[in-house]
Design a protein around this motif. Structure first.
Motif, PDB file in Angstrom:
ATOM      1  N   PRO A 116      -2.791   5.066   8.879  1.00 53.65           N
ATOM      2  CA  PRO A 116      -3.043   4.591   7.510  1.00 53.65           C
ATOM      3  C   PRO A 116      -2.945   5.692   6.469  1.00 53.65           C
ATOM      4  CG  PRO A 116      -5.109   4.802   8.714  1.00 53.65           C
ATOM      5  CD  PRO A 116      -4.001   5.036   9.713  1.00 53.65           C
ATOM      6  N   GLU A 117      -3.029   6.950   6.901  1.00 53.07           N
ATOM      7  CA  GLU A 117      -2.962   8.066   5.948  1.00 53.07           C
ATOM      8  C   GLU A 117      -1.586   8.189   5.296  1.00 53.07           C
ATOM      9  OE1 GLU A 117      -6.560   8.276   7.901  1.00 53.07           O
ATOM     10  OE2 GLU A 117      -4.585   8.280   8.868  1.00 53.07           O
ATOM     11  N   GLY A 146      -4.318   0.424  -0.913  1.00 58.93           N
ATOM     12  CA  GLY A 146      -3.977  -0.867  -0.338  1.00 58.93           C
ATOM     13  C   GLY A 146      -2.727  -1.474  -0.944  1.00 58.93           C
ATOM     14  N   LYS A 147      -2.463  -1.220  -2.226  1.00 58.98           N
ATOM     15  CA  LYS A 147      -1.289  -1.780  -2.877  1.00 58.98           C
ATOM     16  C   LYS A 147      -0.010  -1.242  -2.236  1.00 58.98           C
ATOM     17  CE  LYS A 147      -1.535  -2.423  -7.241  1.00 58.98           C
ATOM     18  NZ  LYS A 147      -1.599  -2.205  -8.717  1.00 58.98           N
ATOM     19  N   TRP A 153      -8.973  -0.276   9.046  1.00 55.66           N
ATOM     20  CA  TRP A 153      -8.468   0.833   9.861  1.00 55.66           C
ATOM     21  C   TRP A 153      -8.866   2.171   9.249  1.00 55.66           C
ATOM     22  CZ3 TRP A 153      -2.580   1.059  11.472  1.00 55.66           C
ATOM     23  CH2 TRP A 153      -2.385   2.123  12.357  1.00 55.66           C
ATOM     24  N   ARG A 154      -8.598   2.327   7.966  1.00 56.33           N
ATOM     25  CA  ARG A 154      -8.830   3.629   7.327  1.00 56.33           C
ATOM     26  C   ARG A 154     -10.308   3.982   7.253  1.00 56.33           C
ATOM     27  NH1 ARG A 154      -5.405   6.198   2.362  1.00 56.33           N
ATOM     28  NH2 ARG A 154      -6.529   8.175   2.284  1.00 56.33           N
ATOM     29  N   GLN A 155     -11.165   2.978   7.016  1.00 51.99           N
ATOM     30  CA  GLN A 155     -12.592   3.234   6.916  1.00 51.99           C
ATOM     31  C   GLN A 155     -13.314   3.128   8.256  1.00 51.99           C
ATOM     32  OE1 GLN A 155     -14.143   4.211   4.006  1.00 51.99           O
ATOM     33  NE2 GLN A 155     -12.046   4.345   3.270  1.00 51.99           N
ATOM     34  N   GLY A 156     -12.618   2.706   9.309  1.00 51.93           N
ATOM     35  CA  GLY A 156     -13.248   2.575  10.621  1.00 51.93           C
ATOM     36  C   GLY A 156     -14.285   1.477  10.667  1.00 51.93           C
TER      37      GLY A 156
END
Length: 210
Positions: free
Chosen positions: A96-97, A102-103, A184-187
């Motif tokens: 995700p990095e 999100g856009k 995903w990015r924030q777990g």
């Protein structure tokens, strides 16, 4: 399966998923049909019986692969997201990095057509760019989410009345892509993400909407 449902409906039999249970299958096979309809039913059932074991084998393989992947399992906590959508999202995105917000992820995986003039930016139907499989899966999964989640259903019908069902489906697919990205990015699983708000983690809103 859809064509066999039509065969049953033409004879006044409406069983939905129950048509594939033993009792429903027996009822389907016992219908008295005209000669060509009889042959069509037989041919469709033959194809159905040939494909079903192969589909089950592939489904088991998918489930075994997802069992090894914590990220895919986390994505599956989102309503409407199954093993195939979760696995495809993880494999296509990679990390995700790669995306700052999100856009960006929504535009990358769904890629709607855009008509812009001056300061106005209008998103339309899905274009042919992007990953076709993941785009298809997100649209289909979003429709399942719409049916199971009242807030999603309300937003979908509101958009459908203003812009049409096709554009509303695109919007829901984009919304789903953004949700999966932040999970995903924030777990976070789906429940904690909803408590934080859909913009959790974005610049200036790292802890979400309280």
């Amino acid at each position: 399966m859809n064509q066999l449902h039509v065969v049953a409906l033409n004879e006044g039999v409406r069983r939905k998923k129950a048509l594939w249970r033993p009792a429903g299958r027996s009822e389907l096979e016992s219908l008295v049909l005209a000669p060509w309809a009889l042959r069509r039913r037989r041919d469709l059932l033959d194809v159905f019986d040939q494909l079903t074991p192969k589909i089950h084998d592939l489904t088991r393989a998918l489930e075994e692969e997802v069992a090894k992947r914590p990220i895919a399992r986390r994505l599956m906590t989102h309503p409407g997201v199954g093993v195939l959508t979760a696995l495809a999202f993880e494999l296509v995105i990679g990390t995700p990095e790669r995306f700052g917000c999100g856009k960006q992820i929504a535009s990358y995986v769904v890629v709607p057509t855009e008509e812009s003039s001056g300061d106005r930016r209008r998103l339309g139907h899905i274009s042919k760019q992007g990953n076709a499989l993941l785009r298809f899966l997100l649209v289909e999964a979003a429709q399942v989410t719409v049916r199971s989640q009242p807030q999603w259903r309300s937003k979908f019908f509101h958009l459908a009345m203003r812009r049409g069902r096709k554009i509303a489906k695109v919007a829901m697919a984009r919304k789903l892509a953004v949700h999966l990205y932040w999970m995903w990015r924030q777990g976070l699983d789906y429940g904690p993400l909803e408590k934080l708000g859909s913009h959790a983690g974005e610049p200036g809103n790292r802890h979400g909407v309280q």
